[in-house]
Design an enzyme around this catalytic site. Sequence first.
Site, PDB file in Angstrom:
ATOM      1  N   ARG A   1     -17.543  65.322  39.740  1.00 15.20           N
ATOM      2  CA  ARG A   1     -16.381  65.959  40.693  1.00 15.20           C
ATOM      3  C   ARG A   1     -16.959  66.875  41.788  1.00 15.20           C
ATOM      4  O   ARG A   1     -16.654  67.763  42.162  1.00 15.20           O
ATOM      5  CB  ARG A   1     -15.321  66.987  39.900  1.00 15.20           C
ATOM      6  CG  ARG A   1     -14.854  66.130  38.766  1.00 15.20           C
ATOM      7  CD  ARG A   1     -13.718  65.188  39.469  1.00 15.20           C
ATOM      8  NE  ARG A   1     -12.993  65.672  40.476  1.00 15.20           N
ATOM      9  CZ  ARG A   1     -11.908  66.283  40.288  1.00 15.20           C
ATOM     10  NH1 ARG A   1     -11.449  66.889  39.220  1.00 15.20           N
ATOM     11  NH2 ARG A   1     -11.351  67.046  41.281  1.00 15.20           N
TER      12      ARG A   1
HETATM   13  C1  LIG Z   1      -0.228  66.491  41.092  1.00 18.12           C
HETATM   14  C2  LIG Z   1      -1.851  66.850  41.484  1.00 18.12           C
HETATM   15  C3  LIG Z   1      -2.380  65.760  40.628  1.00 18.12           C
HETATM   16  C4  LIG Z   1      -3.965  65.711  40.910  1.00 18.12           C
HETATM   17  N1  LIG Z   1      -4.750  64.773  40.207  1.00 18.12           N
HETATM   18  C5  LIG Z   1      -6.029  64.687  40.183  1.00 18.12           C
HETATM   19  C6  LIG Z   1      -6.670  63.881  39.455  1.00 18.12           C
HETATM   20  O1  LIG Z   1      -6.356  63.010  38.455  1.00 18.12           O
HETATM   21  N2  LIG Z   1      -8.179  63.975  39.831  1.00 18.12           N
HETATM   22  C7  LIG Z   1      -8.632  64.574  40.732  1.00 18.12           C
HETATM   23  O2  LIG Z   1      -9.909  64.693  41.023  1.00 18.12           O
HETATM   24  N3  LIG Z   1      -7.958  65.623  41.561  1.00 18.12           N
HETATM   25  C8  LIG Z   1      -6.812  65.565  41.173  1.00 18.12           C
HETATM   26  N4  LIG Z   1      -5.908  66.316  41.988  1.00 18.12           N
HETATM   27  C9  LIG Z   1      -6.854  67.156  43.152  1.00 18.12           C
HETATM   28  C10 LIG Z   1      -6.295  66.696  44.565  1.00 18.12           C
HETATM   29  O3  LIG Z   1      -5.357  65.837  44.764  1.00 18.12           O
HETATM   30  C11 LIG Z   1      -7.717  66.157  45.163  1.00 18.12           C
HETATM   31  O4  LIG Z   1      -8.651  67.176  45.063  1.00 18.12           O
HETATM   32  C12 LIG Z   1      -7.347  65.423  46.456  1.00 18.12           C
HETATM   33  O5  LIG Z   1      -8.539  64.742  46.745  1.00 18.12           O
HETATM   34  C13 LIG Z   1      -7.075  66.526  47.493  1.00 18.12           C
HETATM   35  O6  LIG Z   1      -6.645  65.481  48.825  1.00 18.12           O
HETATM   36  P1  LIG Z   1      -5.995  66.306  49.976  1.00 18.12           P
HETATM   37  O7  LIG Z   1      -6.128  65.375  51.064  1.00 18.12           O
HETATM   38  O8  LIG Z   1      -4.757  66.711  49.707  1.00 18.12           O
HETATM   39  O9  LIG Z   1      -7.013  67.391  50.329  1.00 18.12           O
HETATM   40  P2  LIG Z   1      -6.871  68.964  50.757  1.00 18.12           P
HETATM   41  O10 LIG Z   1      -6.291  69.721  49.774  1.00 18.12           O
HETATM   42  O11 LIG Z   1      -6.215  68.838  52.343  1.00 18.12           O
HETATM   43  O12 LIG Z   1      -8.218  69.434  51.025  1.00 18.12           O
HETATM   44  C14 LIG Z   1      -9.019  69.573  49.847  1.00 18.12           C
HETATM   45  C15 LIG Z   1     -10.537  69.861  50.414  1.00 18.12           C
HETATM   46  O13 LIG Z   1     -11.220  68.743  50.926  1.00 18.12           O
HETATM   47  C16 LIG Z   1     -11.599  69.095  52.249  1.00 18.12           C
HETATM   48  N5  LIG Z   1     -11.460  67.748  53.272  1.00 18.12           N
HETATM   49  C17 LIG Z   1     -10.413  67.243  53.491  1.00 18.12           C
HETATM   50  N6  LIG Z   1     -10.370  66.264  54.125  1.00 18.12           N
HETATM   51  C18 LIG Z   1     -11.664  66.369  54.437  1.00 18.12           C
HETATM   52  C19 LIG Z   1     -12.722  65.548  55.186  1.00 18.12           C
HETATM   53  N7  LIG Z   1     -12.185  64.491  56.054  1.00 18.12           N
HETATM   54  N8  LIG Z   1     -13.815  65.963  55.258  1.00 18.12           N
HETATM   55  C20 LIG Z   1     -14.286  66.921  54.687  1.00 18.12           C
HETATM   56  N9  LIG Z   1     -13.699  67.435  53.911  1.00 18.12           N
HETATM   57  C21 LIG Z   1     -12.415  67.334  53.735  1.00 18.12           C
HETATM   58  C22 LIG Z   1     -10.778  70.257  52.651  1.00 18.12           C
HETATM   59  O14 LIG Z   1     -11.577  70.891  53.629  1.00 18.12           O
HETATM   60  C23 LIG Z   1     -10.673  71.125  51.272  1.00 18.12           C
HETATM   61  O15 LIG Z   1     -11.837  71.850  51.050  1.00 18.12           O
HETATM   62  C24 LIG Z   1      -4.463  66.336  41.703  1.00 18.12           C
HETATM   63  C25 LIG Z   1      -3.954  67.511  42.434  1.00 18.12           C
HETATM   64  C26 LIG Z   1      -2.492  67.384  42.415  1.00 18.12           C
HETATM   65  C27 LIG Z   1      -1.456  68.553  42.949  1.00 18.12           C
END
Ligand SMILES: Cc1cc2nc3c(=O)[nH]c(=O)nc-3n(C[C@H](O)[C@H](O)[C@H](O)COP(=O)(O)OP(=O)(O)OC[C@H]3O[C@@H](n4cnc5c(N)ncnc54)[C@H](O)[C@@H]3O)c2cc1C
Length: 292
Positions: A170
Amino acid sequence: MTIPEHLQHLVRSDEPLAPLVWLGIGGPAHFFAEPVDPDQFAGVIKWAAENGLPTRVLGSGSNVLVRESGFDGLVVSLGAAATSVLSIDGERLTAGAGGKLSHAVVKAIGGSLGGLEHLVGIPGTIGAAVVGNVSSGGRDIGSVVERVRVMLPDGTIKQIEQDEVGFTHRKTSLDGMTIVEVDFKLEPGDPVALTKRLQKLWIARNSSRPTDFDRIAMPFIDPDSLSARELIQNVGLAGIREGAASLDSAQPHYLVAHEGATSDQCLKLIERVREQVLLQTGIDLQLNLQIW
Ligand SMILES: Cc1cc2nc3c(=O)[nH]c(=O)nc-3n(C[C@H](O)[C@H](O)[C@H](O)COP(=O)(O)OP(=O)(O)OC[C@H]3O[C@@H](n4cnc5c(N)ncnc54)[C@H](O)[C@@H]3O)c2cc1C
């Protein structure tokens, strides 16, 4: 700081972030941009770097908690189509960082390629998935990444090969970098079999997620070979509340922001959980949620 004339059509001031994040709370971004092509993207990153502005990339906002005070810097949103393109060449899937992980899974299967389907149901974008090395069922996304292209502060692109990324549980060494595109090396597969697998995994994931609430987040990383959900349940913290923020009672590894919840309440709740879990089990839960 004033926005230079050549960026005034692109950069906005005091943009509310609450509507852009799943938890629906928190203050504004001092500066905000949603570039629609690579030149705009490079221009805005360069301007921020030259002026020493802290910068954050926003994907779908499913893993960000914004403080009440907001973010005193530049937030670059990758929602535009130009940063979300998905294409297939042989066994390689190339994905723009703003593309949805779920779209990449479907695109791969449509191209008879397997290797991403176990990640179905994880919300968010490709860039965030790779920077956070998301995982499901014990397999992380890093295992199928071939290379990553990041934007440097001067707006140029650097390519980083899989073995240089430093994918660990992670985590990656990409923290703080701006991912623009990712190549995945996938495996040929039968689309019918891949679709069946996808559907099974989808059903399993949906049943392990709170269904009554939309404003949710998964604050903690599962410690190696353990489940944050079980740890929290076993120490008796399921359903605990701090103001209008709570842990879900059936799926306590989810934080829920109810009507009127504040970022401070969420932060206090997270701290309480970490303290109790540490006290009762000796395990220091690490944060998945990014605090801005
Ligand atoms: C219902 C639910 C279920 C989930 N299940 C899982 C799971 O099973 N496994 C798991 O690992 N996670 C899970 N997550 C966590 C989440 O989905 C992940 O962390 C996902 O990758 C976040 O994506 P996002 O686009 O919404 O990121 P954001 O929330 O927009 O950003 C998260 C972080 O990533 C950074 N970031 C975004 N885009 C970039 C880029 N292009 N370059 C550099 N940094 C960047 C942002 O700056 C921030 O620090 C879950 C979350 C929820 C709400």
